[in-house]
Enzyme design. Sequence first.
Site, PDB file in Angstrom:
ATOM      1  N   GLU A 193      35.967 -49.898  36.496  1.00 47.92           N
ATOM      2  CA  GLU A 193      37.366 -50.317  36.391  1.00 47.92           C
ATOM      3  C   GLU A 193      37.478 -51.800  36.705  1.00 47.92           C
ATOM      4  OE1 GLU A 193      40.118 -47.916  38.644  1.00 47.92           O
ATOM      5  OE2 GLU A 193      41.396 -49.636  39.062  1.00 47.92           O
ATOM      6  N   GLU A 204      47.303 -56.975  39.626  1.00 52.24           N
ATOM      7  CA  GLU A 204      48.233 -56.069  40.291  1.00 52.24           C
ATOM      8  C   GLU A 204      49.101 -56.895  41.224  1.00 52.24           C
ATOM      9  OE1 GLU A 204      46.281 -51.938  41.223  1.00 52.24           O
ATOM     10  OE2 GLU A 204      44.837 -53.519  41.710  1.00 52.24           O
TER      11      GLU A 204
END
Length: 284
Positions: free
Chosen positions: A161, A166
């Site tokens: 990932e 974010e």
Amino acid sequence: MNRNTLPALVLALSGLLCGCGSAQDPRSSPAAEQPFWQAEFDGAAAARPSEEYWNTETGNRDAEGWGNDELQYYTDDAANSGLDGAGHLLISARPAAAGSRLPCYTQEFCTWTSARLTTEGKVSLAHGRVEVRAKLPTGTGLLPAIWMLGDNGAEWPAQGEIDICEVVGGEPRTVYGTAHGPTYFNENGIGGSLTLPADASQTFHTYAVDKQPRRITWSVDGKPYFTLTPSKLPAPRDWVFEQDMHLLLNVAVGGDWPGPPDASTPSPARMTVDYVRFYGRGHA
């Protein structure tokens, strides 16, 4: 993303945008470089994004709150993911309608709805650069994310990932970029952070990852702030990023990292995406 808590091994490379230009510049490609795939989101207001390139994942309970005890139920409604008629995709988190009774993992019913879009099985990047120009919602209990997952068929975290960006909860000016793999995941994810000059919701920024053989560089508006190589991984240095990886866009609400929303949480909370562009080598 969405399996992260605040990464304990995030390397403290935070700084204002104007102070981050000393690392390797991921824009080393020729100026005339053209993307091999792009999404510009032209279309009528309330139209859904093209199913030729985008999947819409739904639900909450079966995915254990999407791995983070989150409170949103992902839907395929245009109210949660649709075009605005002005060249943007809107991913909107909003309170669930009264009486909607959407099953939730952490409580009987989900109190919020949102959207999670992916290009899995449709568009992927092997080596090159992903750029997403977007405004991200900020506020208590929110976790918008632009990220990638591997197509190697392994179970997460061996899947690999890359969190392109974010912005968590009450840290509206902090952008986190993180990598997760077989022995470095959740709070042990490895990455860096950068401080924006204003809240991420105030203006568009170009969030990018340059994914090259045995090197990944994160940047915002062309300014690199973190580079990962196998030497920075814990033993046994299990690098899982030499594979095709697809893109995900979502706005999560609540959960392990941002905590619960409250009366101050914006409603709707919108991620506004201007474009997505893939450069280099991949599949579309």
